[in-house]
Design an enzyme around this catalytic site. Structure first.
Site: not given
Ligand SMILES: *Cc1c(COP(=O)(O)O)cnc(C)c1O
Length: 813
Positions: A482, A584, A711, A760
């Site tokens: 992801k 969540r 800046y 930037m």
């Molecule tokens: C991101 C995520 C993980 C992985 O977590 P890490 O701490 O990066 O290993 C596992 N399960 C879900 C549902 C996640 O969103």
């Protein structure tokens, strides 16, 4: 060479099954994805990450007929045509064979070990010695028990020198390596921190490494680490350094305009050595090379002149983004058959384009045997086309069935490049330095902003294996890709994971999954928390939705049923997310009966897994809560399975739970941040850094105390200072909170701080105390953990914030 009969003599078998004693054995294989000339290959069923015995059927199907195995009850019914040698230990058998082959080599074998610089020294010395000798070297950094055995297998008596690298991480290993390598001469590059390599003390480490040289005649080594007293008996030393007794003496540093020299003395003669472009490690490696050349009888002035020319080699295969949607694998600095094989492997692993092109230059020192070998290698390739540069390759004319074009020079190829119409393909550029194929590479690679994120794919692979080593066999791995693989790029990483046979991938959005599919990723892909807009893409791209609420469950069922009106039931795979405390997304455990009730009314869906996410698996102060989460998850999963009437996979563990919560491994784990080399605390694993964010110095200025930088005049100088401007700013993901000395970067091995506010596209560094020049490379996060702490965040955020305008460069170290 060898035939099967001679191998039986060399490897004492427990049992054999013979079909053809005369068959010639030319190559060794152990990985079914990398088979060349299978009929004349001997397949070793090694126990690596996976057990090689599981791949015997596949190897056989691909044409392999010779095997070394250890499983006594191996089912041979479908291996009728095979020769099989049974041994007690497969790796040991391979090592025995390597040892036998080594003993037929009568010329000088140089064994190289040390904490750092082994591979660089080996590569440089190869370049240096090649000028007047035939040199064999172990490929890449093949220095382990397996790597050394494979390296020695290809050694033969046509070479004047062999350079073999040995690396160890545990006591006891060197003896085994020595037994195979038996160096005539040794090189000890240096010695680093003891704990970094799994040894109790520096002494223990030195003693262990020295074992490599116990049968050598001479050892070349730097004097400054106190190695002398550990020299094995009977071995003569040849040392270099600042001590009076050193054979090659460093007399001191001299500075002339714009550059600095080391002054060296050998047998009363003085020579100077330009070091102004080198970092400390390169200076040490170069001295090792000069000392070795001297030891081998090369003239002092010549040894230095040559060594200066050995540039720090880009020791790796780089994958770059090309123009016209091409991917360029640039390996234009060296060319021999062994490294060509490795580069072709890398090319074949690329899935993003169907079209694959090889651009290959002539090689130095090709004899008839090597020509035949090259022809064989190229014949075995499935490529779109081959472009050959240099008259020495004309012998391939009419011999290859692939479309092949010949060019006399790189210039000619460049002149014709418009007609060659490079587009939407993977291009491997492989050439020796003399051909200057880097000019072609510069033409094909897309230009961009000069800050790059370098991603070491070998490190990803290594980290994956580290985590897998914690899992009992049978537990599957889901890899989290992801958020652009935590900032490291999407399909390149996914491609590697697919190659390494992970079981599942996970993305945050359907778009990310669609992109992976478009690039040829065929692994199952789970989409976290999809919304209704994503359903179409999920079905089209065969993605698998994580279902987290009644609303989404109902909507998805409606969608699937409508899109499939009147057709046979389709059993679309879904994953049920249970909320056991994160609060969540997810069904509460008590919602399971409602989920079951809805699922019972449709046959559109099939539940493949049930999952929950742990809130604090890395924090021992919440262990009770974690235990509760696991228990409550198991209860919910039991209810679900019972109601469904079939079993589903259970998965709970993220990176830190893989390490700290074995009872959470269940059927599958979800590996995230650890894969990218971030150790979230005492995992005990040896993770490797995956990504390096590097930028360059655009300008350097000398400024007086009292002036201000940047800046709002925030960067007030309290002393006369040298200030460097680098090409990275908050638009690249370098957080504004790193301004005014909070952020630390690394130049030339030294830490420097930011001055003033971050702009930037740029920011400024105080380089008053370090030797740098414009265009020097700067490492932006020398320590990601520390950097994250400095601005009150976590490494995850730093990684995923690196903007997409920063070019990603992938390589295998
Ligand atoms: C991101 C995520 C993980 C992985 O977590 P890490 O701490 O990066 O290993 C596992 N399960 C879900 C549902 C996640 O969103």
């Amino acid at each position: 060479m060898y035939n099967f009969a001679s191998l039986i003599n060399l490897i004492p078998p427990v049992r054999v099954k013979v079909r053809d004693l005369e068959v010639g054995i030319e190559t060794i294989s152990y990985d079914t994805r990398k088979l060349t000339a299978p009929l004349n290959s001997l397949f070793f069923a090694l126990k690596n990450v996976r057990d090689g015995h599981e791949f015997i059927a596949e190897a056989y199907a691909k044409g392999v007929r010779n095997f070394v195995v250890s499983k006594l009850d191996l089912d041979t019914t479908n291996l009728a045509e095979a020769n099989i040698i049974w041994v007690a230990d497969v790796l040991q058998a391979l090592q025995t064979l390597a040892k036998a082959n080594r003993s037929s080599f009568q010329n000088t074998l140089i064994g190289i070990t040390g904490s750092n610089g082994k591979t660089v020294v080996k590569e440089w010395l190869t370049q240096l010695l090649k000028v007047d000798n035939k040199v064999y070297r172990s490929p890449k950094s093949f220095n382990s028990q397996l790597g050394v055995a494979l390296s020695l297998w290809s050694l033969n008596d046509t070479y004047d020198y062999a350079l073999i690298e040995a690396g160890i991480s545990l006591p006891g290993e060197m003896e085994l390596l020595e037994d195979m390598i038996k160096p005539t001469i040794g090189i000890f590059t240096n010695i680093g921190l003891a704990h970094a390599e799994g040894f109790a003390s520096k002494e223990e480490k030195i003693r262990e490494k020295m074992k490599l040289f116990k049968n050598a005649t001479h050892l070349i080594y730097p004097s400054k680490y106190g190695l002398k007293e550990y020299l094995p008996e009977g071995v003569q030393g040849f040392s270099f350094g600042e001590e009076e007794a050193d054979d090659l003496r460093v007399m001191g540093m001299a500075t002339a305009e714009e550059s600095s020299y080391l002054e060296l003395q050998y047998r009363g003669q003085l020579e100077r050595f330009d070091v102004s472009h080198m970092d400390r490690a390169s200076i040490e490696n170069t001295l090792t090379c000069v000392a070795t050349l001297l030891f081998l009888g090369v003239d002092f002035a010549k040894a230095i002149a040559r060594s200066i020319k050995v540039q720090p080699l880009a020791m790796r295969l780089e994958l770059k983004t090309g123009k016209n949607n091409c991917s360029i694998i640039d390996d234009s600095y060296s060319n021999d058959i062994a490294s060509l094989e490795i580069a072709l492997d890398f090319l074949n692993q690329q899935r993003q384009h169907d079209k694959k092109t090889l651009i290959l230059s002539d090689m130095e020192g090709l004899d008839d045997k090597m020509r035949a070998k090259l022809l064989k290698l190229l014949t075995a390739q499935k490529l779109h086309r081959i472009l050959l540069v240099g008259s020495g390759l004309h012998y391939l004319q009419d011999k290859l069935s692939l479309p092949t074009s010949f060019f006399d020079s790189t210039k000619e190829l460049i002149a014709q490049s418009p007609e060659l119409a490079f587009e939407d393909e993977s291009i491997l550029i492989k050439g020796s330095r003399a051909f200057q194929l880097e000019d072609l590479s510069a033409l094909l690679v897309a230009k961009s902003h000069e800050t790059v994120l370098e991603i070491n794919l070998d490190a990803v692979q290594h980290n994956l294996q580290e985590f897998r080593s914690l899992l009992p066999s049978g537990v599957k791995t889901m890899a989290m890709v992801k958020a652009f693989s935590y900032g490291s790029g999407s399909f390149e990483i996914a491609n590697l994971l697919q190659f390494n046979k992970v079981d599942y991938l996970t993305v945050a959005f359907a778009d990310e999954g669609a992109e992976l599919r478009a690039n040829g990723i065929s692994l199952p892909i789970m989409v976290l928390s999809p919304d209704e807009q994503a359903f179409d893409s999920i079905l089209k791209n065969k993605l698998e939705a994580e279902i987290y609420s009644a609303r989404i469950l109902h909507a998805f069922i409606d969608y699937v049923e409508h899109s499939h009106l009147g057709k046979a039931p389709m059993q679309v795979p879904i994953h049920i997310k249970v909320d056991t405390g994160m609060h969540r997304l997810g069904f509460l455990p008590e919602d399971m009966p409602k989920v079951l009730e809805r699922l019972a009314k449709t046959d559109a869906l099939r539940v493949v897994s049930v999952l929950t996410h742990l809130v604090a698996s890395g924090d021992t102060s919440h262990d009770d809560f974690t235990r509760q989460q696991i228990a409550s998850f198991n209860r919910a999963a039991d209810v679900l399975e019972e109601g469904l009437g079939y079993s589903v996979m259970r998965h709970v563990a993220n990176t830190s739970a893989i390490v700290h919560w074995p009872e959470a491994h269940m059927d599958m784990v979800r590996l995230g941040v650890g894969l990218y080399g971030i150790d979230m605390g005492n995992s005990g694993l040896k993770l490797e850094v995956v990504s390096r964010l590097v930028t360059t110095i655009t300008q350097i200025k000398e400024l007086k105390a009292g002036e201000t930088v940047g800046y709002d005049r925030k960067g007030l100088l309290t002393r006369d200072s040298r200030i460097a401007t680098v090409k990275i700013g908050y638009a690249d993901g370098y957080d504004r909170r790193f301004g005014n000395g909070v952020g630390e970067m690394m130049v030339n091995g030294q830490l420097v701080k930011t001055v003033g506010n971050i702009c930037m596209d740029m920011c400024m560094l105080d380089v008053t105390d370090v030797l740098v020049r414009e265009e020097s490379e700067v490492l932006v996060f020398p320590d990601v953990m520390k950097a994250a702490e400095a601005i009150g965040t976590i490494p995850y955020e730093l990684l995923v914030s690196i903007s997409s305008r920063v070019k990603r460069v992938y390589f295998y170290s």
